[in-house]
Design an enzyme around this catalytic site. Sequence first.
Site, PDB file in Angstrom:
ATOM      1  N   GLU A  84      40.208  43.688  26.964  1.00  0.00           N
ATOM      2  CA  GLU A  84      40.814  44.959  27.375  1.00  0.00           C
ATOM      3  C   GLU A  84      40.265  46.109  26.531  1.00  0.00           C
ATOM      4  O   GLU A  84      39.946  47.185  27.052  1.00  0.00           O
ATOM      5  CB  GLU A  84      42.329  44.873  27.216  1.00  0.00           C
ATOM      6  N   ASP A 122      38.117  49.114  28.310  1.00  0.00           N
ATOM      7  CA  ASP A 122      38.568  50.501  28.222  1.00  0.00           C
ATOM      8  C   ASP A 122      37.399  51.422  27.886  1.00  0.00           C
ATOM      9  O   ASP A 122      37.246  52.499  28.474  1.00  0.00           O
ATOM     10  CB  ASP A 122      39.668  50.605  27.158  1.00  0.00           C
ATOM     11  N   ASP A 128      46.151  46.856  31.999  1.00  0.00           N
ATOM     12  CA  ASP A 128      45.530  46.115  30.893  1.00  0.00           C
ATOM     13  C   ASP A 128      44.622  45.001  31.419  1.00  0.00           C
ATOM     14  O   ASP A 128      43.504  44.808  30.928  1.00  0.00           O
ATOM     15  CB  ASP A 128      46.606  45.498  29.992  1.00  0.00           C
ATOM     16  N   GLU A 147      41.406  46.403  32.926  1.00  0.00           N
ATOM     17  CA  GLU A 147      40.457  46.779  31.872  1.00  0.00           C
ATOM     18  C   GLU A 147      39.814  45.541  31.251  1.00  0.00           C
ATOM     19  O   GLU A 147      38.622  45.554  30.914  1.00  0.00           O
ATOM     20  CB  GLU A 147      41.161  47.611  30.804  1.00  0.00           C
TER      21      GLU A 147
END
Length: 231
Positions: A48, A52, A121, A124
């Site tokens: 994650e 991101d 989450d 990502e």
Amino acid sequence: MIGKKQQEQIRLLEKKLRIAFKDKKLLLQAVTHPSARTKGKPDYERLEFLGDAVLDVVTAEMLLNEYPLSDEGTLSKLRAALVNAKSLAEIARTLSITELIIMSKSEEASGARNRDSLLADVFEAIVGAVYLDQGFNKAKKWLEKLFSAPVKTVVPQDPKTELQEFLQAQGIPVPEYRLKYKSGPDHSPEFVYSVIIEDKEEGTGRGKSKKEAQQKAAFKALQKLNKEKKI
């Protein structure tokens, strides 16, 4: 070793993502909630973190290309509207990822599976897994397909307020929003509004509600003012 149930999980995920992973364990990790983490089965949190960063780079470039006249402040607002828990969760739902997330029974019982924050989450994390497994170029192309439509229609959180504050600071009367026309059936109408500043139409916007259409009209006006270097 990946068990039969996990193999089926991976097969379904690859089908939904339209990506054949070289390292199947990466994809499995991307959908494993911390509550289901074991010694041999890591969760999605590290992926994650990576996803991101990849998402930020790709969407930033897309916004730069789509809005060449927008300044840094406007681009930041556009990215905040484009990439957030709600928007990423919607993409996760569109990809039908929701039911494939691996979590503990207690988390399941708490309703975590349908939380926007958790779905964002996981999305990502999947981005991070795609990047590690397929490389940046393929990850970028995959994301560009997913965001090609949203990036063209994204609007900052509240352009009406931003426009009004700018005009007031310049001593210009507040803008007027006029309905140009309404179309579609009553259960699914579409509105087109124009924004009038000092008796001149400065932008138009289309939306499924009056508010959405007015916000888009205000954003168009802000873009025009920025182009004319009035902002």
